[in-house]
Design a protein around this motif. Sequence first.
Motif, short mmCIF file in Angstrom:
data_model
loop_
_atom_site.label_atom_id
_atom_site.label_comp_id
_atom_site.label_asym_id
_atom_site.label_seq_id
_atom_site.Cartn_x
_atom_site.Cartn_y
_atom_site.Cartn_z
N GLU A 86 -8.96 -32.06 -29.75
CA GLU A 86 -9.15 -31.44 -28.45
C GLU A 86 -9.58 -29.98 -28.59
O GLU A 86 -10.43 -29.49 -27.84
N GLN A 87 -9.00 -29.28 -29.54
CA GLN A 87 -9.41 -27.90 -29.79
C GLN A 87 -10.87 -27.84 -30.23
O GLN A 87 -11.63 -26.97 -29.81
N ALA A 88 -11.27 -28.80 -31.08
CA ALA A 88 -12.65 -28.85 -31.55
C ALA A 88 -13.62 -29.15 -30.41
O ALA A 88 -14.72 -28.60 -30.34
N ILE A 89 -13.21 -30.02 -29.48
CA ILE A 89 -14.06 -30.35 -28.33
C ILE A 89 -14.29 -29.11 -27.48
O ILE A 89 -15.42 -28.81 -27.07
N LEU A 90 -13.23 -28.36 -27.20
CA LEU A 90 -13.36 -27.15 -26.40
C LEU A 90 -14.29 -26.15 -27.08
O LEU A 90 -15.20 -25.59 -26.43
N CYS A 91 -14.10 -25.93 -28.38
CA CYS A 91 -14.93 -24.97 -29.10
C CYS A 91 -16.39 -25.42 -29.15
O CYS A 91 -17.31 -24.62 -28.91
N LEU A 97 -7.98 -19.46 -19.88
CA LEU A 97 -6.78 -20.28 -19.70
C LEU A 97 -6.83 -21.59 -20.47
O LEU A 97 -5.80 -22.24 -20.65
N ALA A 98 -8.02 -21.99 -20.92
CA ALA A 98 -8.18 -23.31 -21.55
C ALA A 98 -7.32 -23.51 -22.79
O ALA A 98 -6.68 -24.57 -22.93
N PRO A 99 -7.24 -22.55 -23.73
CA PRO A 99 -6.39 -22.79 -24.92
C PRO A 99 -4.92 -23.04 -24.57
O PRO A 99 -4.28 -23.92 -25.15
N ALA A 100 -4.38 -22.28 -23.61
CA ALA A 100 -2.99 -22.48 -23.20
C ALA A 100 -2.81 -23.86 -22.56
O ALA A 100 -1.79 -24.52 -22.77
N ARG A 101 -3.80 -24.27 -21.78
CA ARG A 101 -3.70 -25.59 -21.15
C ARG A 101 -3.74 -26.70 -22.20
O ARG A 101 -3.05 -27.72 -22.06
N LEU A 102 -4.53 -26.52 -23.25
CA LEU A 102 -4.56 -27.51 -24.33
C LEU A 102 -3.21 -27.60 -25.02
O LEU A 102 -2.72 -28.69 -25.32
N ARG A 103 -2.60 -26.44 -25.30
CA ARG A 103 -1.30 -26.46 -25.98
C ARG A 103 -0.24 -27.13 -25.11
O ARG A 103 0.68 -27.77 -25.63
#
Length: 280
Positions: free
Chosen positions: A245-250, A229-235
Motif C-alpha cells: 500500500e505504501q508503494a502504491i501511494l508513492c 494526510l495519506a501516510p497517516a491514513r495508511l498506517r
Amino acid sequence: MIKVEQQPHFIQVTLSSNSINPLSRSWQQALQGLLETLEQQTGESAAAPLVQISFDGNKAEFQLEHLAALTRQQASDCMQLLSSYHGLLRRLERLPIPVVAVLEGAVSGHAWGLALACQRRYALGVGSYSLPQASLGITPCGGALVRTGRLLGLQAALPLLLDGSACDSSAALQLGLLHGIAADRAALAGLLQQCGQAGMPLRQPWDEKMPALHGGAIDSPANLAFLQLAPARLRARHAAPAPAEQAILCALAEGMLVDFDTAVLIESRYFCQSAIAFQA
C-alpha cells in the motif's frame, strides 16, 4: 492463449485471461506475435477498420509462486521484463486503427490492466473490473497503476488501488474507465461501428500534447492536502506495516510528476520493491 480471426468489419482477437502475465516470457512472445500480425494487417489497404479484443471469460487467478522466489539480485531481470511488456502495450495502444476491448463478466488484475491499454473499452452486459493486487501484498504493474491514475486522478484512483474493490459497469462508466455499455451484441455492434467509422487512430489521454490530469495537478492545494494526510491514513488501516500500500501511494503520486513512460518506470520499480518485500 491468443486467437485471431479476420471478420468482415473488424479483426477479432480473443485472449485467455489466465495467460496474461507481464512477467511471463511466453505470454510476452505471444503478445509480440499478435502485434506483428496486427501491424501487418492494419498496414494493408483492405484491412478491417478496427481491432476488437475480447477475453475468454475465465477468471484470472494470480500465480504468486514466482514472486515468492524474487530476490534483490533478480530485480534487474524483473525490471527488464516489465520494460519489455510496457513496450508491447505501447505498440498496442498506438496501432493506426482503433483497438477496442469488449469486456464481459468479471475482468480483473492483469486482464483489466491490458484492457486499460486499449483505446476504447465497452462492457457487454453487467460486469465488474478490479485490480486486487494490494490485497495480495503486491502492487499493480504493467502500467495498470499509472493508467488508472491518469484516467481517474489521485484521489479517485487511490481507494480503488488500495482496496482492490471491483467497479460494476455503471460505476466504471461514470468514472470514465469504460466508454460505453452494450445491453446485447446488437447494441455492441453499433458501438463498434461508430469506432470503425472514426477514420483515424484514437489517442489515449496520456498521449495528448497537453494532457490534463483528472482531479487536478499533483501539486494542487487539494491534492497536496490529501497527500499530507495519506501516510497517516495508511498506517491506520493496518496494525502491521503494509509495504504494498505504501508503494502504491508513492508510485501513484511520484508518477503524476512526470511523463507517462517515466511514470511506468517508477511503477515498475515500486512493484519490484513490493515483490521483494512480499517474500521477506
